[in-house]
Design a protein around this motif. Structure first.
Motif, PDB file in Angstrom:
ATOM      1  N   ALA A  57      56.041 -37.295 -34.439  1.00 21.61           N
ATOM      2  CA  ALA A  57      57.079 -36.293 -34.684  1.00 21.61           C
ATOM      3  C   ALA A  57      57.646 -35.756 -33.380  1.00 21.61           C
ATOM      4  O   ALA A  57      58.854 -35.515 -33.259  1.00 21.61           O
ATOM      5  CB  ALA A  57      56.511 -35.159 -35.526  1.00 21.61           C
ATOM      6  N   ALA A  58      56.785 -35.568 -32.385  1.00 23.86           N
ATOM      7  CA  ALA A  58      57.245 -35.076 -31.084  1.00 23.86           C
ATOM      8  C   ALA A  58      58.164 -36.084 -30.400  1.00 23.86           C
ATOM      9  O   ALA A  58      58.974 -35.719 -29.540  1.00 23.86           O
ATOM     10  CB  ALA A  58      56.052 -34.768 -30.193  1.00 23.86           C
ATOM     11  N   ARG A  59      58.068 -37.338 -30.795  1.00 23.90           N
ATOM     12  CA  ARG A  59      58.912 -38.386 -30.243  1.00 23.90           C
ATOM     13  C   ARG A  59      60.132 -38.666 -31.125  1.00 23.90           C
ATOM     14  O   ARG A  59      60.880 -39.606 -30.897  1.00 23.90           O
ATOM     15  CB  ARG A  59      58.098 -39.664 -30.070  1.00 23.90           C
ATOM     16  CG  ARG A  59      56.992 -39.545 -29.025  1.00 23.90           C
ATOM     17  CD  ARG A  59      56.088 -40.768 -29.030  1.00 23.90           C
ATOM     18  NE  ARG A  59      56.778 -41.996 -28.679  1.00 23.90           N
ATOM     19  CZ  ARG A  59      56.983 -42.438 -27.431  1.00 23.90           C
ATOM     20  NH1 ARG A  59      56.514 -41.725 -26.402  1.00 23.90           N
ATOM     21  NH2 ARG A  59      57.623 -43.576 -27.204  1.00 23.90           N
ATOM     22  N   GLY A  60      60.316 -37.847 -32.168  1.00 22.78           N
ATOM     23  CA  GLY A  60      61.486 -37.976 -33.030  1.00 22.78           C
ATOM     24  C   GLY A  60      61.313 -38.908 -34.200  1.00 22.78           C
ATOM     25  O   GLY A  60      62.291 -39.348 -34.801  1.00 22.78           O
ATOM     26  N   ALA A  61      60.043 -39.197 -34.555  1.00 25.31           N
ATOM     27  CA  ALA A  61      59.800 -40.189 -35.595  1.00 25.31           C
ATOM     28  C   ALA A  61      59.013 -39.607 -36.762  1.00 25.31           C
ATOM     29  O   ALA A  61      58.188 -38.704 -36.600  1.00 25.31           O
ATOM     30  CB  ALA A  61      59.035 -41.381 -35.019  1.00 25.31           C
ATOM     31  N   THR A  62      59.276 -40.140 -37.931  1.00 24.68           N
ATOM     32  CA  THR A  62      58.423 -39.909 -39.096  1.00 24.68           C
ATOM     33  C   THR A  62      57.739 -41.240 -39.418  1.00 24.68           C
ATOM     34  O   THR A  62      58.367 -42.291 -39.364  1.00 24.68           O
ATOM     35  CB  THR A  62      59.229 -39.440 -40.313  1.00 24.68           C
ATOM     36  OG1 THR A  62      60.230 -40.419 -40.625  1.00 24.68           O
ATOM     37  CG2 THR A  62      59.898 -38.102 -40.037  1.00 24.68           C
ATOM     38  N   VAL A  63      56.452 -41.169 -39.735  1.00 27.28           N
ATOM     39  CA  VAL A  63      55.666 -42.392 -39.857  1.00 27.28           C
ATOM     40  C   VAL A  63      54.744 -42.320 -41.058  1.00 27.28           C
ATOM     41  O   VAL A  63      54.208 -41.270 -41.393  1.00 27.28           O
ATOM     42  CB  VAL A  63      54.806 -42.613 -38.593  1.00 27.28           C
ATOM     43  CG1 VAL A  63      54.160 -43.983 -38.613  1.00 27.28           C
ATOM     44  CG2 VAL A  63      55.637 -42.435 -37.336  1.00 27.28           C
ATOM     45  N   THR A  64      54.586 -43.464 -41.699  1.00 28.28           N
ATOM     46  CA  THR A  64      53.554 -43.633 -42.712  1.00 28.28           C
ATOM     47  C   THR A  64      52.594 -44.702 -42.218  1.00 28.28           C
ATOM     48  O   THR A  64      53.026 -45.757 -41.754  1.00 28.28           O
ATOM     49  CB  THR A  64      54.143 -44.061 -44.061  1.00 28.28           C
ATOM     50  OG1 THR A  64      55.041 -43.045 -44.529  1.00 28.28           O
ATOM     51  CG2 THR A  64      53.041 -44.260 -45.098  1.00 28.28           C
ATOM     52  N   VAL A  65      51.299 -44.426 -42.305  1.00 34.36           N
ATOM     53  CA  VAL A  65      50.274 -45.377 -41.892  1.00 34.36           C
ATOM     54  C   VAL A  65      49.367 -45.663 -43.079  1.00 34.36           C
ATOM     55  O   VAL A  65      48.908 -44.748 -43.756  1.00 34.36           O
ATOM     56  CB  VAL A  65      49.413 -44.830 -40.738  1.00 34.36           C
ATOM     57  CG1 VAL A  65      48.317 -45.833 -40.380  1.00 34.36           C
ATOM     58  CG2 VAL A  65      50.272 -44.527 -39.518  1.00 34.36           C
ATOM     59  N   ALA A  66      49.103 -46.939 -43.324  1.00 32.67           N
ATOM     60  CA  ALA A  66      48.244 -47.334 -44.438  1.00 32.67           C
ATOM     61  C   ALA A  66      47.228 -48.360 -43.946  1.00 32.67           C
ATOM     62  O   ALA A  66      47.591 -49.296 -43.236  1.00 32.67           O
ATOM     63  CB  ALA A  66      49.081 -47.921 -45.573  1.00 32.67           C
ATOM     64  N   VAL A  67      45.969 -48.156 -44.326  1.00 30.96           N
ATOM     65  CA  VAL A  67      44.891 -49.069 -43.937  1.00 30.96           C
ATOM     66  C   VAL A  67      44.065 -49.393 -45.174  1.00 30.96           C
ATOM     67  O   VAL A  67      43.712 -48.501 -45.950  1.00 30.96           O
ATOM     68  CB  VAL A  67      43.985 -48.451 -42.859  1.00 30.96           C
ATOM     69  CG1 VAL A  67      42.898 -49.453 -42.437  1.00 30.96           C
ATOM     70  CG2 VAL A  67      44.794 -48.006 -41.643  1.00 30.96           C
ATOM     71  N   LEU A  68      43.750 -50.661 -45.341  1.00 33.40           N
ATOM     72  CA  LEU A  68      42.907 -51.123 -46.442  1.00 33.40           C
ATOM     73  C   LEU A  68      41.697 -51.853 -45.890  1.00 33.40           C
ATOM     74  O   LEU A  68      41.831 -52.729 -45.024  1.00 33.40           O
ATOM     75  CB  LEU A  68      43.698 -52.081 -47.342  1.00 33.40           C
ATOM     76  CG  LEU A  68      42.893 -52.912 -48.357  1.00 33.40           C
ATOM     77  CD1 LEU A  68      42.270 -52.024 -49.428  1.00 33.40           C
ATOM     78  CD2 LEU A  68      43.770 -53.989 -48.982  1.00 33.40           C
ATOM     79  N   ASP A  69      40.523 -51.484 -46.369  1.00 31.13           N
ATOM     80  CA  ASP A  69      39.295 -52.237 -46.113  1.00 31.13           C
ATOM     81  C   ASP A  69      39.096 -53.158 -47.316  1.00 31.13           C
ATOM     82  O   ASP A  69      38.756 -52.702 -48.412  1.00 31.13           O
ATOM     83  CB  ASP A  69      38.116 -51.280 -45.961  1.00 31.13           C
ATOM     84  CG  ASP A  69      36.794 -51.999 -45.674  1.00 31.13           C
ATOM     85  OD1 ASP A  69      36.694 -53.211 -45.944  1.00 31.13           O
ATOM     86  OD2 ASP A  69      35.854 -51.329 -45.198  1.00 31.13           O
ATOM     87  N   ARG A  70      39.299 -54.443 -47.135  1.00 29.13           N
ATOM     88  CA  ARG A  70      39.269 -55.374 -48.255  1.00 29.13           C
ATOM     89  C   ARG A  70      37.856 -55.614 -48.783  1.00 29.13           C
ATOM     90  O   ARG A  70      37.688 -56.093 -49.908  1.00 29.13           O
ATOM     91  CB  ARG A  70      39.908 -56.707 -47.856  1.00 29.13           C
ATOM     92  CG  ARG A  70      41.401 -56.576 -47.503  1.00 29.13           C
ATOM     93  CD  ARG A  70      42.026 -57.909 -47.093  1.00 29.13           C
ATOM     94  NE  ARG A  70      41.732 -58.933 -48.076  1.00 29.13           N
ATOM     95  CZ  ARG A  70      40.961 -59.986 -47.854  1.00 29.13           C
ATOM     96  NH1 ARG A  70      40.369 -60.164 -46.666  1.00 29.13           N
ATOM     97  NH2 ARG A  70      40.741 -60.865 -48.808  1.00 29.13           N
ATOM     98  N   VAL A  71      36.846 -55.271 -48.004  1.00 28.13           N
ATOM     99  CA  VAL A  71      35.466 -55.444 -48.463  1.00 28.13           C
ATOM    100  C   VAL A  71      35.075 -54.339 -49.430  1.00 28.13           C
ATOM    101  O   VAL A  71      34.518 -54.591 -50.504  1.00 28.13           O
ATOM    102  CB  VAL A  71      34.497 -55.505 -47.275  1.00 28.13           C
ATOM    103  CG1 VAL A  71      33.047 -55.474 -47.760  1.00 28.13           C
ATOM    104  CG2 VAL A  71      34.749 -56.760 -46.444  1.00 28.13           C
ATOM    105  N   THR A  72      35.382 -53.106 -49.074  1.00 26.53           N
ATOM    106  CA  THR A  72      34.990 -51.971 -49.918  1.00 26.53           C
ATOM    107  C   THR A  72      36.084 -51.550 -50.890  1.00 26.53           C
ATOM    108  O   THR A  72      35.825 -50.835 -51.851  1.00 26.53           O
ATOM    109  CB  THR A  72      34.630 -50.755 -49.049  1.00 26.53           C
ATOM    110  OG1 THR A  72      35.821 -50.292 -48.374  1.00 26.53           O
ATOM    111  CG2 THR A  72      33.571 -51.118 -48.019  1.00 26.53           C
TER     112      THR A  72
END
Length: 306
Positions: A57-72
């Motif tokens: 946000a301080a750099r002028g961006a909006t971000v979505t981050v998604a992570v999946l652990d395929r084992v669990t």
């Protein structure tokens, strides 16, 4: 388990395991997480993602981050998880549709078609994508993939392939289906797509740096594969997506979707003017605002998982 967190007085909700999540921010400055040899501690990601949003946000961006652990099966998604233009990430769906239809005998792809699929994925070649899009169904290709993978937030564009929209959670689902073999592709098709994503070119066919996000943010990651997307300008903003997988047996899936306002520093010739680097006709390989936006995505990945 659902945890409600607060970062700088802005409430964020993140589901650390089991289902999708909503959080309002990103920015990261915590202890590093190793992509190998041990598992990514998914329970720590909500705080890191929330912290990372503030940096973005301080750099002028909006971000979505998604992570999946395929084992669990654990998913962590920080951000609005709303549809965003895919830019070149839709090339995954084009390849999926073509190779699935070839498997069921609906299409007979030529060697040239297979070559176009490969270069479309490794170097993000736009000519290849446009050729295949025009020849084999256009928006219907995305519709079929969305139906087959149950991608509830993915919508094809009636105009241009790059304006197709998708969500971070849909990208996790698509990658999981691909890597687990549950999406309908046979081993040959899966190997073609996964191999191309692991064999990505550092520089795209248009001269653009493709290493932002996953490759540069996790330089020591095990067996990484990626598909990036970029374009300008949506709402006067750069759109960058970094998607892919890493870890032994492709255990982890990552999707970062970012929009960053076009800005130039005081030492840039465009500073103080009104210039939008429309990538439909402008070579943005050396554009300062593009470089800044790429660096934002890489920072987010490194701070979250690096």
């Amino acid at each position: 388990m659902t945890a409600t967190l607060s970062a700088c007085a802005a409430p964020s909700q993140i589901v650390a395991t089991g289902s999708d999540v909503s959080a309002s921010g990103l920015g990261v400055t915590a202890a590093s997480i190793s992509a190998d040899p041990g598992p990514v501690p998914m329970a720590l990601l909500p705080g890191r993602i929330t912290a990372a949003a503030e940096v973005a946000a301080a750099r002028g961006a909006t971000v979505t981050v998604a992570v999946l652990d395929r084992v669990t099966g654990a998913r962590t998604i920080g951000g609005a998880n709303v549809p965003l233009e895919t830019a070149s990430v839709v090339k995954l769906f084009i390849a999926d549709d073509l190779l699935f239809r070839e498997r069921i005998g609906e299409l007979l792809l030529t060697d040239d078609d297979h070559a176009l699929i490969d270069v479309m994925l490794t170097s993000s070649d736009d000519y290849a994508a446009s050729t295949l899009w025009d020849a084999y169904g256009g928006p219907e290709m995305v519709d079929r993939v969305a139906d087959r993978h149950d991608l509830t937030g993915t919508v094809a564009s009636d105009s241009s392939w790059w304006n197709t929209t998708t969500t971070a959670s849909d990208l996790l689902t698509w990658y999981d289906d691909l890597l687990s073999g549950t999406g309908g592709l046979d081993e040959t098709a899966t190997t073609r797509i996964v191999g191309a994503l692991m064999d990505f070119d550092d520089t795209g066919g248009d001269g653009y740096d493709q290493r932002f996000g996953l490759p540069d943010g996790l330089p020591d990651a095990i067996e990484p594969g990626m598909k990036a997307g970029w374009m300008c300008c949506i709402d006067d903003s750069w759109v960058h997506l970094s998607t892919g997988f890493f870890g032994t047996d492709h255990r982890y899936v990552l999707a970062v979707l970012a929009k960053e306002t076009v800005t130039y520093g005081e030492d840039d010739p465009e500073y103080g003017g009104w210039f939008l680097p429309d990538t439909s006709f402008y070579d943005a390989a050396e554009d300062a605002s593009a470089r800044h936006a790429r660096e934002t995505v890489t920072l987010v990945v490194a701070d979250t998982l690096g």
